[in-house]
Design a protein around this motif. Structure first.
Motif, PDB file in Angstrom:
ATOM      1  N   ALA A 104       0.823  -1.201   0.000  1.00  0.00           N
ATOM      2  CA  ALA A 104       0.000   0.000   0.000  1.00  0.00           C
ATOM      3  C   ALA A 104       0.858   1.252   0.000  1.00  0.00           C
ATOM      4  O   ALA A 104       1.862   1.328   0.717  1.00  0.00           O
ATOM      5  CB  ALA A 104      -0.922   0.000   1.213  1.00  0.00           C
ATOM      6  N   GLY A 105       0.465   2.218  -0.818  1.00  0.00           N
ATOM      7  CA  GLY A 105       1.203   3.467  -0.870  1.00  0.00           C
ATOM      8  C   GLY A 105       0.478   4.508  -1.695  1.00  0.00           C
ATOM      9  O   GLY A 105      -0.527   4.213  -2.352  1.00  0.00           O
ATOM     10  N   GLY A 106       1.015   5.703  -1.672  1.00  0.00           N
ATOM     11  CA  GLY A 106       0.415   6.819  -2.387  1.00  0.00           C
ATOM     12  C   GLY A 106       1.118   7.093  -3.706  1.00  0.00           C
ATOM     13  O   GLY A 106       1.590   6.176  -4.384  1.00  0.00           O
ATOM     14  N   TYR A 107       1.212   8.361  -4.044  1.00  0.00           N
ATOM     15  CA  TYR A 107       1.766   8.751  -5.342  1.00  0.00           C
ATOM     16  C   TYR A 107       3.189   8.239  -5.559  1.00  0.00           C
ATOM     17  O   TYR A 107       3.526   7.781  -6.635  1.00  0.00           O
ATOM     18  CB  TYR A 107       1.775  10.267  -5.501  1.00  0.00           C
ATOM     19  CG  TYR A 107       0.418  10.893  -5.720  1.00  0.00           C
ATOM     20  CD1 TYR A 107      -0.630  10.186  -6.283  1.00  0.00           C
ATOM     21  CD2 TYR A 107       0.198  12.223  -5.362  1.00  0.00           C
ATOM     22  CE1 TYR A 107      -1.865  10.773  -6.483  1.00  0.00           C
ATOM     23  CE2 TYR A 107      -1.041  12.818  -5.575  1.00  0.00           C
ATOM     24  CZ  TYR A 107      -2.064  12.092  -6.133  1.00  0.00           C
ATOM     25  OH  TYR A 107      -3.273  12.689  -6.341  1.00  0.00           O
ATOM     26  N   GLY A 108       4.030   8.315  -4.528  1.00  0.00           N
ATOM     27  CA  GLY A 108       5.417   7.859  -4.685  1.00  0.00           C
ATOM     28  C   GLY A 108       5.487   6.379  -4.986  1.00  0.00           C
ATOM     29  O   GLY A 108       6.211   5.942  -5.887  1.00  0.00           O
ATOM     30  N   THR A 109       4.701   5.591  -4.267  1.00  0.00           N
ATOM     31  CA  THR A 109       4.673   4.148  -4.488  1.00  0.00           C
ATOM     32  C   THR A 109       4.095   3.834  -5.862  1.00  0.00           C
ATOM     33  O   THR A 109       4.608   2.966  -6.579  1.00  0.00           O
ATOM     34  CB  THR A 109       3.843   3.449  -3.388  1.00  0.00           C
ATOM     35  OG1 THR A 109       4.413   3.772  -2.118  1.00  0.00           O
ATOM     36  CG2 THR A 109       3.819   1.945  -3.578  1.00  0.00           C
ATOM     37  N   LEU A 110       3.037   4.539  -6.247  1.00  0.00           N
ATOM     38  CA  LEU A 110       2.447   4.311  -7.569  1.00  0.00           C
ATOM     39  C   LEU A 110       3.417   4.714  -8.677  1.00  0.00           C
ATOM     40  O   LEU A 110       3.506   4.029  -9.705  1.00  0.00           O
ATOM     41  CB  LEU A 110       1.124   5.062  -7.702  1.00  0.00           C
ATOM     42  CG  LEU A 110      -0.003   4.522  -6.820  1.00  0.00           C
ATOM     43  CD1 LEU A 110      -1.233   5.413  -6.919  1.00  0.00           C
ATOM     44  CD2 LEU A 110      -0.344   3.085  -7.182  1.00  0.00           C
ATOM     45  N   ASP A 111       4.167   5.782  -8.467  1.00  0.00           N
ATOM     46  CA  ASP A 111       5.196   6.176  -9.432  1.00  0.00           C
ATOM     47  C   ASP A 111       6.202   5.046  -9.608  1.00  0.00           C
ATOM     48  O   ASP A 111       6.554   4.663 -10.727  1.00  0.00           O
ATOM     49  CB  ASP A 111       5.896   7.455  -8.956  1.00  0.00           C
ATOM     50  CG  ASP A 111       7.116   7.794  -9.785  1.00  0.00           C
ATOM     51  OD1 ASP A 111       6.969   8.079 -10.989  1.00  0.00           O
ATOM     52  OD2 ASP A 111       8.231   7.759  -9.226  1.00  0.00           O
ATOM     53  N   GLU A 112       6.632   4.479  -8.498  1.00  0.00           N
ATOM     54  CA  GLU A 112       7.593   3.369  -8.548  1.00  0.00           C
ATOM     55  C   GLU A 112       6.972   2.154  -9.237  1.00  0.00           C
ATOM     56  O   GLU A 112       7.608   1.517 -10.086  1.00  0.00           O
ATOM     57  CB  GLU A 112       8.059   3.029  -7.127  1.00  0.00           C
ATOM     58  CG  GLU A 112       8.907   4.135  -6.525  1.00  0.00           C
ATOM     59  CD  GLU A 112       9.003   4.117  -5.014  1.00  0.00           C
ATOM     60  OE1 GLU A 112       9.943   4.728  -4.503  1.00  0.00           O
ATOM     61  OE2 GLU A 112       8.149   3.492  -4.332  1.00  0.00           O
TER      62      GLU A 112
END
Length: 177
Positions: A104-112
């Protein structure tokens, strides 16, 4: 080559978050099987993963980034590297790993995640990519299927470059552990 798995996820989640607890438990099992853990070195999910590795005396690597907020190296990293460039940091997070687990994550995780998916279509064809937690990732996969695939922006093969796992047993089975 040492056995390392890279784990991505939010820095913002606290130790009482269900996602933190799930990540810790999964990484604890991986560490008990001799796998080191590589993360972005921050708090939240990254701390959970590094802590599990640290407590099991396997390599616990933090690939940190200098940011104006949020990113402080967690205390469970036995080895760390500091980057100022996000692109180079992401490359290092993928270097010499057997698999990638995205939590689970936000924009940074989705970017990755999106960079890993894009690279897997070209350079990382053999990389195992796991999205961990069906409840969290199912809406994103529905978007992939119902919008991107429907409009021919991706093909069916693009949906096969990752797997969705909901528990530790599914992850271990997918990794053949």
């Amino acid at each position: 080559m040492s056995k390392i798995i890279s784990v991505f996820g939010s820095a913002r989640l606290s130790e009482d978050s269900v996602y933190y607890k799930e990540c810790f438990s999964l990484c604890d099992k991986l560490a008990k099987l001799g796998y080191g853990i590589k993360t972005g070195g921050g708090g939240g999910i990254m701390q959970a993963a590094n802590k599990a590795a640290y407590l099991n005396n396997v390599e616990s690597i933090g690939i940190n980034i200098k940011l104006p907020h949020e990113q402080k190296l967690n205390e469970y990293c036995t080895k760390s590297y500091l980057f100022t460039d996000l692109s180079l940091r992401k490359q290092e997070l993928l270097k010499d790993v057997q698999a990638v687990i995205v939590c689970a994550g936000g924009y940074g995780t989705l970017d990755e995640l999106f960079e890993i998916l894009t690279l897997s279509q070209t350079k990382l064809k053999t990389m195992k990519i796991i999205l961990f937690n069906k409840e969290f990732f199912s809406p994103l996969i529905d978007f992939f299927k119902n919008t991107l695939l429907k409009h021919n922006l991706i093909d069916n093969e693009s949906l096969k470059i990752f797997t969705l796992c909901d528990n530790e047993e599914e992850v271990l089975k997918y990794l053949h552990l």
